[in-house]
Scaffold this active site. Structure first.
Site, PDB file in Angstrom:
ATOM      1  N   GLU A 263       0.842  -1.196   0.000  1.00  0.00           N
ATOM      2  CA  GLU A 263       0.000   0.000   0.000  1.00  0.00           C
ATOM      3  C   GLU A 263       0.875   1.242   0.000  1.00  0.00           C
ATOM      4  O   GLU A 263       1.857   1.310   0.744  1.00  0.00           O
ATOM      5  CB  GLU A 263      -0.903   0.076   1.256  1.00  0.00           C
ATOM      6  CG  GLU A 263      -2.124  -0.786   1.255  1.00  0.00           C
ATOM      7  CD  GLU A 263      -2.978  -0.546   2.506  1.00  0.00           C
ATOM      8  OE1 GLU A 263      -2.779   0.495   3.173  1.00  0.00           O
ATOM      9  OE2 GLU A 263      -3.816  -1.394   2.809  1.00  0.00           O
ATOM     10  N   GLU A 317     -13.477   5.434  -0.099  1.00  0.00           N
ATOM     11  CA  GLU A 317     -14.245   4.520   0.748  1.00  0.00           C
ATOM     12  C   GLU A 317     -14.906   5.318   1.875  1.00  0.00           C
ATOM     13  O   GLU A 317     -14.276   5.618   2.887  1.00  0.00           O
ATOM     14  CB  GLU A 317     -13.335   3.420   1.293  1.00  0.00           C
ATOM     15  CG  GLU A 317     -12.759   2.530   0.189  1.00  0.00           C
ATOM     16  CD  GLU A 317     -11.817   1.462   0.719  1.00  0.00           C
ATOM     17  OE1 GLU A 317     -12.303   0.370   1.081  1.00  0.00           O
ATOM     18  OE2 GLU A 317     -10.607   1.733   0.785  1.00  0.00           O
ATOM     19  N   LYS A 320     -15.078   4.528   5.980  1.00  0.00           N
ATOM     20  CA  LYS A 320     -13.905   4.491   6.854  1.00  0.00           C
ATOM     21  C   LYS A 320     -13.982   5.590   7.915  1.00  0.00           C
ATOM     22  O   LYS A 320     -14.334   6.728   7.615  1.00  0.00           O
ATOM     23  CB  LYS A 320     -12.621   4.627   6.034  1.00  0.00           C
ATOM     24  CG  LYS A 320     -12.288   3.385   5.235  1.00  0.00           C
ATOM     25  CD  LYS A 320     -10.848   3.382   4.828  1.00  0.00           C
ATOM     26  CE  LYS A 320     -10.422   1.994   4.376  1.00  0.00           C
ATOM     27  NZ  LYS A 320      -8.983   1.945   4.070  1.00  0.00           N
ATOM     28  N   GLU A 326      -9.004   9.853   5.341  1.00  0.00           N
ATOM     29  CA  GLU A 326      -9.175   8.402   5.348  1.00  0.00           C
ATOM     30  C   GLU A 326     -10.198   7.931   4.327  1.00  0.00           C
ATOM     31  O   GLU A 326     -10.155   6.787   3.877  1.00  0.00           O
ATOM     32  CB  GLU A 326      -9.580   7.934   6.751  1.00  0.00           C
ATOM     33  CG  GLU A 326      -8.501   8.071   7.790  1.00  0.00           C
ATOM     34  CD  GLU A 326      -7.250   7.303   7.437  1.00  0.00           C
ATOM     35  OE1 GLU A 326      -7.373   6.114   7.062  1.00  0.00           O
ATOM     36  OE2 GLU A 326      -6.158   7.884   7.506  1.00  0.00           O
TER      37      GLU A 326
END
Length: 504
Positions: A263, A317, A320, A326
């Site tokens: 990542e 996303e 999260k 985030e």
């Protein structure tokens, strides 16, 4: 029958060697912690559209595995932390999972890695003691199926697994994780699996902007950070963090384990105190990252070392928790529109059909800014002609672009060469603000500046330079050697009848 076996053996060996010759790769993490995401089959269409060949998922979802069947995309699947207890306690649990969740879709779905546990040392319920037993059981299940050489087993970690990462040569693992790390590293070394790490220079910059410059975090720095112990020079934080891991591994005498970045990335939006989280910065970081990785330049401590990297993440996303950033690491919105442009070939962002700079036919050049200091220009020239892989022979004495002999002229030639070779874009002409785009050809006399596509007509060179020169040259030469050797080997095997015993 014997001929068929020999042909199968030769083809298998050919495939194996080509895999070794592939060079560094860039993939994408496909997280699904969001509402209104496209169905997996639509996601696969998006991935194929953007020529993404490597994808990481965080479980073994059946619908996702089915969607990737017969696509050629290499998939990294996961055993989540919630399953570690079951997998570590009983071999039968790992066997059943492989039988029901993997084997029905393999090899149509090209699974190459299984990650067991996700950043376990960072999880609230530290499950690190369960990871290695679970890894062993997954490996045993793969051995029973005859797949342990084709599917590698590892586990992913955060940089917090290190107690020290600067200077890189002082990189060391956190001693509080010793009981977990030692057997895990022994497992990786024995099975030739990579050490998987999640790296985020963004956090280092966000949390310590006084110590970490934005340019250094985004591969844009024209200055260097020197490791006082080794004298190695670092122009970006990513390389420094990678080398800190390698030095930590070497300190424990694990010199054969390779590092894989599972990542990394940059958020496009953040909370008010996260000023570095912008679409422009995200595009800059990921564009420079891709180019850096695919050039196969390696790191200062591991020059030329191949490195596999996965960008986080395919989509924003929204489920999260935490700060605004985030939820904004994605390359695409849920409706599949791009948050910013990104080219996975390493050639940079290039859109000649929508030129907004007013240049003729969209053609632009990159030259040195008249406001740049001589010190900054010299640093930028050193970088472009060194790590930037620009052919600077034309600005050497007695060559067509040496005169006028001044830093501005030499920097302009080097800047433009880098700009054209890496896909003309704002990012490729940045040089920390020292480069500017122009629509007037700066060529003069016999000094001909590169244009898009990398064609250089200077008298000093009759060769055609192309974008991503280092990477394509490495891949082409290595692939050619592999093809030559394997063609010869196949001919020997089939014509002589000799069969070599090789253990894969």
């Amino acid at each position: 029958m014997a001929s068929a076996f020999k042909l199968l053996f030769a083809v298998s060996l050919f495939t194996l060697l080509l895999r070794f010759c592939r060079g560094s790769i860039v993939g994408v993490c496909y997280g699904r912690n969001a509402d209104d995401l496209p169905t997996p089959d639509k996601v696969v269409e998006l991935i194929k559209l953007h020529n993404i060949k490597y994808v990481r998922i965080y479980d073994s979802n059946i619908q996702v595995l089915k969607a990737f069947a017969n696509t050629g995309v290499e998939l990294m699947v996961a055993v989540p932390n919630s399953d570690l207890l079951a997998f570590s306690q009983f071999q039968s649990n790992a066997d059943s999972w492989l039988k029901n969740s993997i084997l029905p879709y393999y090899p149509a779905t090209k699974i190459t890695y299984i990650t067991v546990g996700l950043e376990v040392t960072e999880s609230p319920n530290n499950a690190s003691a369960l990871v290695v037993p679970a890894m062993h059981n997954v490996l045993t299940a793969l051995k029973k199926a005859g797949l342990h050489k084709r599917i590698k087993v590892s586990s992913t970690h955060s940089l917090g697994v290190l107690s020290r990462s600067f200077p890189p040569s002082a990189g060391a693992f956190n001693s509080s994780h010793a009981s977990f790390l030692k057997p895990m590293l022994e497992f990786l070394a024995e099975n030739q699996s990579p050490f998987m790490i999640d790296l985020y220079p963004y956090y280092a910059y966000r949390d310590s902007p006084q110590k970490v410059s934005l340019d250094y975090a985004m591969f844009e720095s024209s200055s260097e950070v020197i490791d006082p112990n080794t004298g190695l020079l670092y122009t970006n934080m990513f390389d420094a963090q990678i080398d800190a891991l390698y030095f930590a591994l070497m300190a424990l005498n694990f010199k054969t384990i390779k590092v894989m970045v599972t990542e990394t990335g940059w958020p496009s939006k953040g909370s008010p105190k996260e000023k570095g989280a912008t679409p422009d910065n995200a595009q800059t970081y990921n564009t420079n990252l891709i180019r850096h990785v695919l050039n196969d330049t390696g790191t200062p401590a591991k020059p030329g070392e191949e490195l596999d990297v996965y960008i986080f993440s395919l989509f924003n996303e929204n489920r999260k928790p935490g700060l605004e950033s985030e939820r904004n690491w994605g390359l695409f919105y849920p409706d599949k529109t791009s948050i910013y442009n990104l080219d996975f070939t390493g050639k940079g962002v290039l859109d000649m059909t929508n030129s907004t700079d007013g240049s003729k036919n969209g053609t632009t050049w990159c030259i040195a800014s008249s406001k740049a200091s001589e010190a900054d220009l010299q640093n930028a020239i050193d970088w472009a002609c060194g790590p930037g892989n620009v052919d600077c022979s034309a600005i050497q004495p007695s060559q067509p672009c040496f005169e006028p002999d001044n830093l501005a002229s030499h920097a302009s030639f080097a800047f433009n060469s880098y700009y054209q070779q890496n896909g003309p874009s704002d990012v490729a002409c940045s040089f920390g603000g020292k480069g500017v785009k122009v629509d007037k050809d700066p060529s003069y006399d016999n000094c001909i500046y590169l244009t898009a596509g990398g064609i250089n007509k200077t008298a000093s060179s009759n060769m055609t330079a192309t974008a991503n020169t280092s990477s394509s040259a490495h891949t082409d030469v290595c692939s050619w050697i592999c093809v030559f050797l394997l063609t010869t080997l196949i001919a020997v095997i089939l014509n002589t009848g000799n069969v070599f015993h090789v253990s894969f």
